[in-house]
Write a protein that holds these residues in place. Structure first.
Motif, mmCIF file in Angstrom:
data_model
loop_
_atom_site.group_PDB
_atom_site.id
_atom_site.type_symbol
_atom_site.label_atom_id
_atom_site.label_comp_id
_atom_site.label_asym_id
_atom_site.label_seq_id
_atom_site.Cartn_x
_atom_site.Cartn_y
_atom_site.Cartn_z
ATOM 1 N N GLN A 110 0.836 -1.196 0.000
ATOM 2 C CA GLN A 110 0.000 0.000 0.000
ATOM 3 C C GLN A 110 0.877 1.254 0.000
ATOM 4 N N MET A 111 1.876 1.281 0.849
ATOM 5 C CA MET A 111 2.770 2.435 0.914
ATOM 6 C C MET A 111 3.543 2.588 -0.403
ATOM 7 N N HIS A 112 3.981 1.470 -0.953
ATOM 8 C CA HIS A 112 4.741 1.499 -2.204
ATOM 9 C C HIS A 112 3.891 2.038 -3.360
ATOM 10 N N CYS A 113 2.625 1.633 -3.405
ATOM 11 C CA CYS A 113 1.760 1.994 -4.543
ATOM 12 C C CYS A 113 0.961 3.283 -4.326
ATOM 13 N N GLU A 114 0.529 3.527 -3.094
ATOM 14 C CA GLU A 114 -0.305 4.702 -2.828
ATOM 15 C C GLU A 114 0.465 5.845 -2.180
ATOM 16 N N GLY A 115 1.557 5.538 -1.516
ATOM 17 C CA GLY A 115 2.331 6.570 -0.839
ATOM 18 C C GLY A 115 1.831 6.826 0.571
ATOM 19 N N SER A 116 2.349 7.870 1.163
ATOM 20 C CA SER A 116 2.011 8.234 2.534
ATOM 21 C C SER A 116 0.616 8.846 2.592
ATOM 22 N N GLU A 117 0.152 9.145 3.795
ATOM 23 C CA GLU A 117 -1.164 9.763 3.966
ATOM 24 C C GLU A 117 -1.216 11.123 3.274
ATOM 25 N N SER A 118 -0.137 11.901 3.356
ATOM 26 C CA SER A 118 -0.138 13.211 2.682
ATOM 27 C C SER A 118 -0.203 13.026 1.154
ATOM 28 N N MET A 119 0.445 11.972 0.655
ATOM 29 C CA MET A 119 0.381 11.672 -0.779
ATOM 30 C C MET A 119 -1.045 11.277 -1.171
ATOM 31 N N ARG A 120 -1.716 10.486 -0.331
ATOM 32 C CA ARG A 120 -3.095 10.096 -0.626
ATOM 33 C C ARG A 120 -4.030 11.311 -0.600
ATOM 34 N N ARG A 121 -3.788 12.252 0.334
ATOM 35 C CA ARG A 121 -4.595 13.487 0.363
ATOM 36 C C ARG A 121 -4.428 14.252 -0.945
ATOM 37 N N THR A 122 -3.197 14.331 -1.421
ATOM 38 C CA THR A 122 -2.934 15.019 -2.691
ATOM 39 C C THR A 122 -3.652 14.311 -3.832
ATOM 40 N N LYS A 123 -3.591 12.980 -3.842
ATOM 41 C CA LYS A 123 -4.286 12.210 -4.887
ATOM 42 C C LYS A 123 -5.791 12.452 -4.817
ATOM 43 N N ARG A 124 -6.350 12.550 -3.592
ATOM 44 C CA ARG A 124 -7.786 12.807 -3.454
ATOM 45 C C ARG A 124 -8.141 14.180 -4.022
ATOM 46 N N ARG A 125 -7.298 15.180 -3.782
ATOM 47 C CA ARG A 125 -7.546 16.521 -4.336
ATOM 48 C C ARG A 125 -7.496 16.490 -5.861
ATOM 49 N N ILE A 126 -6.523 15.766 -6.402
ATOM 50 C CA ILE A 126 -6.408 15.655 -7.861
ATOM 51 C C ILE A 126 -7.651 14.980 -8.438
ATOM 52 N N LEU A 127 -8.114 13.907 -7.789
ATOM 53 C CA LEU A 127 -9.324 13.219 -8.262
ATOM 54 C C LEU A 127 -10.544 14.127 -8.189
ATOM 55 N N THR A 128 -10.638 14.923 -7.131
ATOM 56 C CA THR A 128 -11.765 15.856 -7.006
ATOM 57 C C THR A 128 -11.750 16.838 -8.170
ATOM 58 N N THR A 129 -10.584 17.345 -8.511
ATOM 59 C CA THR A 129 -10.457 18.267 -9.652
ATOM 60 C C THR A 129 -10.827 17.562 -10.956
ATOM 61 N N GLN A 130 -10.339 16.330 -11.138
ATOM 62 C CA GLN A 130 -10.685 15.570 -12.345
ATOM 63 C C GLN A 130 -12.191 15.356 -12.427
ATOM 64 N N PHE A 131 -12.798 15.028 -11.293
ATOM 65 C CA PHE A 131 -14.246 14.799 -11.248
ATOM 66 C C PHE A 131 -14.988 16.080 -11.628
ATOM 67 N N GLU A 132 -14.606 17.200 -11.038
ATOM 68 C CA GLU A 132 -15.286 18.469 -11.322
ATOM 69 C C GLU A 132 -15.103 18.915 -12.767
ATOM 70 N N ASN A 133 -13.949 18.635 -13.353
ATOM 71 C CA ASN A 133 -13.666 19.069 -14.732
ATOM 72 C C ASN A 133 -14.167 18.086 -15.793
ATOM 73 N N LEU A 134 -14.608 16.917 -15.387
ATOM 74 C CA LEU A 134 -15.044 15.896 -16.331
ATOM 75 C C LEU A 134 -16.305 16.358 -17.072
ATOM 76 N N ARG A 135 -16.275 16.277 -18.374
ATOM 77 C CA ARG A 135 -17.417 16.615 -19.227
ATOM 78 C C ARG A 135 -17.571 15.536 -20.274
ATOM 79 N N MET A 136 -18.793 15.296 -20.652
ATOM 80 C CA MET A 136 -19.044 14.334 -21.712
ATOM 81 C C MET A 136 -18.756 14.997 -23.047
#
Length: 193
Positions: A110-136
């Motif tokens: 998990q640590m190797h693939c997902e990173g630390s908790e701060s890295m996961r928070r950053t990934k969650r922010r990136i996903l939120t941005t991707q979700f908000e910007n997603l358009r059909m």
């Protein structure tokens, strides 16, 4: 034409480093299918039984002295650890080579693939941005759009940040091309009459 007989041998999913989110979900089910108690070893961990010597120091208990419960718990850990080890390609095996506990191997991967908790928070922010910007896209089918949306949703779930169904539905309705919006309005108006 006769269909050749094939036995269904269960194989664990393979982790190559680029598919951790999918591997994690499939592996959880795979280990549970071996034995629910094997999955408990991944969650709770395992350490070799110990005993105290005459001076009160803890020593590893020889395997020949393990009781039935200690042997069973060790066996469940080994089943889970074997499933994890056999699911890894050679590059992914390196971080867990010296693990003797399924929980330890799971956490290292998990640590190797997902990173630390701060890295996961950053990934969650990136996903939120991707979700908000997603358009059909205009030339995209609803199925193609849904696949892209579900991919983001699944990654968010894996990072511990599930997206509600209401939010997904709202997103879909807001991001549909005009050709679909007009059809939905027409259907909605026909319901009112």
């Amino acid at each position: 034409m006769e269909i050749p007989y094939s036995s269904t041998t269960q194989r664990p999913p393979t982790l190559d480093g680029s598919n951790y989110a999918i591997w994690k979900v499939r592996m959880r089910v795979y280990i549970k299918s071996i034995d629910e108690k094997a999955w408990q070893r991944v969650l709770q961990g395992w350490s070799p039984p110990r005993r105290t010597d005459g001076e009160g120091d803890f020593l590893l208990k020889p395997e020949t002295d393990w009781n039935a419960e200690e042997t069973k718990t060790s066996n469940m850990n080994n089943k889970a650890l074997n499933a994890i080890f056999t699911s890894l390609d050679s590059n992914m095996f390196v971080p867990v080579t010296n693990c003797h506990c399924a929980k330890q191997a799971w956490k290292k991967l998990q640590m190797h693939c997902e990173g630390s908790e701060s890295m996961r928070r950053t990934k969650r922010r990136i996903l939120t941005t991707q979700f908000e910007n997603l358009r059909m896209e205009e030339n995209e089918t609803i199925d193609e759009y849904e696949r892209r949306l579900r991919k983001i949703e699944n990654e968010a779930i894996d990072l511990g940040d599930a997206i509600s169904n209401e939010r997904i539905l709202s997103k879909v309705l807001r991001s549909l091309p005009k050709r679909f919006q007009m059809k939905i309005c027409a259907i909605d108006e026909s319901k009112d009459t």
